[in-house]
Design a protein around this motif. Structure first.
Motif, PDB file in Angstrom:
ATOM      1  N   ASP A 149       0.848  -1.194   0.000  1.00 21.44           N
ATOM      2  CA  ASP A 149       0.000   0.000   0.000  1.00 21.44           C
ATOM      3  C   ASP A 149       0.883   1.244   0.000  1.00 21.44           C
ATOM      4  O   ASP A 149       1.828   1.342   0.792  1.00 21.44           O
ATOM      5  N   LYS A 150       0.572   2.189  -0.879  1.00 17.37           N
ATOM      6  CA  LYS A 150       1.339   3.423  -0.949  1.00 17.37           C
ATOM      7  C   LYS A 150       0.394   4.615  -0.854  1.00 17.37           C
ATOM      8  O   LYS A 150      -0.516   4.773  -1.676  1.00 17.37           O
ATOM      9  N   VAL A 151       0.616   5.434   0.171  1.00 17.49           N
ATOM     10  CA  VAL A 151      -0.208   6.627   0.387  1.00 17.49           C
ATOM     11  C   VAL A 151       0.492   7.827  -0.245  1.00 17.49           C
ATOM     12  O   VAL A 151       1.691   8.034  -0.041  1.00 17.49           O
ATOM     13  N   THR A 152      -0.248   8.592  -1.015  1.00 16.71           N
ATOM     14  CA  THR A 152       0.298   9.797  -1.637  1.00 16.71           C
ATOM     15  C   THR A 152      -0.533  11.002  -1.212  1.00 16.71           C
ATOM     16  O   THR A 152      -1.741  10.887  -0.967  1.00 16.71           O
ATOM     17  N   THR A 153       0.121  12.143  -1.116  1.00 14.98           N
ATOM     18  CA  THR A 153      -0.597  13.364  -0.768  1.00 14.98           C
ATOM     19  C   THR A 153       0.009  14.543  -1.512  1.00 14.98           C
ATOM     20  O   THR A 153       1.212  14.574  -1.790  1.00 14.98           O
ATOM     21  N   SER A 154      -0.843  15.468  -1.855  1.00 11.28           N
ATOM     22  CA  SER A 154      -0.399  16.692  -2.521  1.00 11.28           C
ATOM     23  C   SER A 154      -1.087  17.865  -1.831  1.00 11.28           C
ATOM     24  O   SER A 154      -2.317  17.872  -1.672  1.00 11.28           O
ATOM     25  N   ARG A 155      -0.311  18.858  -1.405  1.00  8.54           N
ATOM     26  CA  ARG A 155      -0.903  19.979  -0.679  1.00  8.54           C
ATOM     27  C   ARG A 155       0.002  21.197  -0.770  1.00  8.54           C
ATOM     28  O   ARG A 155       1.202  21.086  -1.022  1.00  8.54           O
ATOM     29  N   SER A 156      -0.591  22.335  -0.567  1.00 10.88           N
ATOM     30  CA  SER A 156       0.144  23.600  -0.567  1.00 10.88           C
ATOM     31  C   SER A 156       0.052  24.241   0.809  1.00 10.88           C
ATOM     32  O   SER A 156      -0.865  23.944   1.582  1.00 10.88           O
ATOM     33  N   ILE A 157       0.995  25.094   1.103  1.00  5.32           N
ATOM     34  CA  ILE A 157       1.042  25.759   2.405  1.00  5.32           C
ATOM     35  C   ILE A 157       0.872  27.266   2.207  1.00  5.32           C
ATOM     36  O   ILE A 157       1.523  27.868   1.347  1.00  5.32           O
ATOM     37  N   ALA A 158      -0.007  27.840   2.986  1.00  7.07           N
ATOM     38  CA  ALA A 158      -0.197  29.287   2.978  1.00  7.07           C
ATOM     39  C   ALA A 158       0.051  29.826   4.385  1.00  7.07           C
ATOM     40  O   ALA A 158      -0.235  29.154   5.382  1.00  7.07           O
ATOM     41  N   VAL A 159       0.581  31.031   4.460  1.00  4.29           N
ATOM     42  CA  VAL A 159       0.828  31.676   5.742  1.00  4.29           C
ATOM     43  C   VAL A 159      -0.197  32.787   5.922  1.00  4.29           C
ATOM     44  O   VAL A 159      -0.279  33.724   5.111  1.00  4.29           O
ATOM     45  N   ILE A 160      -1.022  32.660   6.971  1.00  2.41           N
ATOM     46  CA  ILE A 160      -2.076  33.633   7.252  1.00  2.41           C
ATOM     47  C   ILE A 160      -1.883  34.141   8.674  1.00  2.41           C
ATOM     48  O   ILE A 160      -1.926  33.367   9.627  1.00  2.41           O
ATOM     49  N   ASN A 161      -1.646  35.469   8.778  1.00  2.00           N
ATOM     50  CA  ASN A 161      -1.423  36.090  10.082  1.00  2.00           C
ATOM     51  C   ASN A 161      -0.337  35.377  10.887  1.00  2.00           C
ATOM     52  O   ASN A 161      -0.480  35.108  12.086  1.00  2.00           O
ATOM     53  N   GLY A 162       0.738  35.008  10.173  1.00  2.00           N
ATOM     54  CA  GLY A 162       1.863  34.373  10.841  1.00  2.00           C
ATOM     55  C   GLY A 162       1.651  32.909  11.165  1.00  2.00           C
ATOM     56  O   GLY A 162       2.496  32.295  11.820  1.00  2.00           O
ATOM     57  N   ARG A 163       0.546  32.323  10.700  1.00  2.00           N
ATOM     58  CA  ARG A 163       0.242  30.907  10.970  1.00  2.00           C
ATOM     59  C   ARG A 163       0.182  30.150   9.648  1.00  2.00           C
ATOM     60  O   ARG A 163      -0.476  30.587   8.699  1.00  2.00           O
ATOM     61  N   GLU A 165      -0.919  27.119   7.196  1.00  2.00           N
ATOM     62  CA  GLU A 165      -2.034  26.192   7.034  1.00  2.00           C
ATOM     63  C   GLU A 165      -1.943  25.515   5.671  1.00  2.00           C
ATOM     64  O   GLU A 165      -1.403  26.081   4.716  1.00  2.00           O
ATOM     65  N   PHE A 166      -2.511  24.309   5.604  1.00  2.00           N
ATOM     66  CA  PHE A 166      -2.569  23.589   4.330  1.00  2.00           C
ATOM     67  C   PHE A 166      -3.806  24.021   3.544  1.00  2.00           C
ATOM     68  O   PHE A 166      -4.847  24.337   4.112  1.00  2.00           O
ATOM     69  N   TYR A 167      -3.681  24.000   2.220  1.00  2.00           N
ATOM     70  CA  TYR A 167      -4.835  24.171   1.357  1.00  2.00           C
ATOM     71  C   TYR A 167      -4.583  23.360   0.080  1.00  2.00           C
ATOM     72  O   TYR A 167      -3.472  22.904  -0.186  1.00  2.00           O
ATOM     73  N   ASN A 168      -5.648  23.168  -0.711  1.00  2.00           N
ATOM     74  CA  ASN A 168      -5.586  22.320  -1.916  1.00  2.00           C
ATOM     75  C   ASN A 168      -5.046  20.937  -1.580  1.00  2.00           C
ATOM     76  O   ASN A 168      -4.176  20.401  -2.276  1.00  2.00           O
ATOM     77  N   ARG A 169      -5.560  20.381  -0.505  1.00  2.00           N
ATOM     78  CA  ARG A 169      -5.073  19.066  -0.094  1.00  2.00           C
ATOM     79  C   ARG A 169      -5.727  17.955  -0.928  1.00  2.00           C
ATOM     80  O   ARG A 169      -6.939  17.926  -1.099  1.00  2.00           O
ATOM     81  N   GLU A 170      -4.897  17.061  -1.429  1.00  2.00           N
ATOM     82  CA  GLU A 170      -5.377  15.900  -2.174  1.00  2.00           C
ATOM     83  C   GLU A 170      -4.702  14.654  -1.607  1.00  2.00           C
ATOM     84  O   GLU A 170      -3.492  14.630  -1.406  1.00  2.00           O
ATOM     85  N   TYR A 171      -5.512  13.641  -1.354  1.00  3.48           N
ATOM     86  CA  TYR A 171      -5.020  12.417  -0.739  1.00  3.48           C
ATOM     87  C   TYR A 171      -5.319  11.252  -1.667  1.00  3.48           C
ATOM     88  O   TYR A 171      -6.391  11.182  -2.270  1.00  3.48           O
ATOM     89  N   GLY A 172      -4.385  10.352  -1.812  1.00  2.15           N
ATOM     90  CA  GLY A 172      -4.598   9.191  -2.658  1.00  2.15           C
ATOM     91  C   GLY A 172      -3.903   7.963  -2.100  1.00  2.15           C
ATOM     92  O   GLY A 172      -3.022   8.057  -1.245  1.00  2.15           O
ATOM     93  N   LYS A 173      -4.321   6.803  -2.596  1.00  2.00           N
ATOM     94  CA  LYS A 173      -3.720   5.553  -2.162  1.00  2.00           C
ATOM     95  C   LYS A 173      -3.599   4.616  -3.351  1.00  2.00           C
ATOM     96  O   LYS A 173      -4.566   4.434  -4.111  1.00  2.00           O
ATOM     97  N   GLU A 174      -2.408   4.074  -3.544  1.00  2.00           N
ATOM     98  CA  GLU A 174      -2.159   3.138  -4.622  1.00  2.00           C
ATOM     99  C   GLU A 174      -1.693   1.812  -4.039  1.00  2.00           C
ATOM    100  O   GLU A 174      -1.186   1.747  -2.918  1.00  2.00           O
TER     101      GLU A 174
END
Length: 270
Positions: A149-163, A165-174
């Protein structure tokens, strides 16, 4: 007319009259109460076929072979006729004919000029698939293999008010499958599954107990390696990667044990 995605090396009418709609000549069938496989034949007119099993079994340390006649098979319409081959039914027929205590070893299905061989094995395969073969008929593929089993993920990081966070999260499993050594016939036959338009993963025989072959989840074979050698020194093995067609990941949950919610609670512990 029968669909075929490959160019046959023999005349189609001769093949259809003398073969089931598969390129296999034999398969393995597990010694399991729900084990089933499917054979297909074509008839150009309504017809009744005589069919029988050539059963090989052992009893009291002696191996014997004998025929068992079956109820004639009737095709009411022109076209492809599907036949379910069930281990439990054939074992029961053999027990009724030859007595209890037999051990079914193999059997041949004979319908007209067509014949197909099944060898019975004790263990269940590590993976089971259904796929539309080159004739558009759904075949079972049983594999002894290792699956990773192989888990894959794709995501971007944004900085909001110094914090962050992830966005555009995509999760997959092959699932990466490495087969055990295969015969030349098996390896070449699996090429049909790798290029099939309809492939499904069968988690358990109970999924197709009612012969509804659309029950198992549809999958996509995203990558494969199939190198087949005609030498005696090389082992034929295939490797492929698949994922569920439905993007939401599949979660395997075990069934609760019998009576898990009906047992009386006791506050004392041993």
């Amino acid at each position: 007319v029968i669909y075929c995605s490959f160019i046959p090396s023999v005349y189609a009418d001769k093949f259809v009259d003398n073969h089931f709609l598969t390129t296999r000549t034999a398969k393995i069938l597990p010694r399991h109460e729900l084990a089933v496989d499917y054979l297909y034949l074509y008839t150009d007119a309504p017809a009744t076929f005589r069919w029988r099993f050539l059963v090989t079994y052992s009893k009291d340390g002696v191996t014997r072979s004998s025929y068992i006649d079956n109820t004639p098979l009737t095709a009411e319409h022109r076209g492809v006729c599907a036949i379910a081959i069930r281990y439990a039914e054939i074992r029961n027929k053999a027990s009724l004919r030859f007595g209890n205590g037999i051990r079914l070893l193999s059997f041949a299905v004979e319908i007209g000029e067509r014949s197909f061989m099944y060898f019975v094995q004790d263990h269940l395969p590590k993976a089971m698939f259904l796929f539309a073969n080159i004739f558009g008929c759904m075949e079972m593929a049983l594999l002894d293999c290792e699956t990773t089993d192989k888990v894959t993920t794709s995501r971007s990081i944004a900085v909001i008010n110094g914090r962050s966070e992830f966005y555009n999260r995509e999760y997959g499993k092959e699932y990466e499958v490495q087969s055990a050594p295969l015969s030349d016939e098996q390896a070449r036959w699996l090429e049909q599954m790798f290029t099939s338009y309809n492939v499904r993963h069968v988690k358990d025989y109970s999924e197709i107990e009612d012969d509804d072959l659309s029950n198992p989840e549809e999958i996509l074979i995203t990558d494969f390696t199939s190198e087949i050698s005609d030498t005696d020194s090389e082992l034929n093995m295939v490797k492929f990667t698949w994922q569920y067609a439905f993007n939401r990941p599949y979660l395997a949950l075990g069934k609760p044990s019998l009576g898990a919610f009906s047992q009386q609670f006791s506050k004392s512990f041993d």
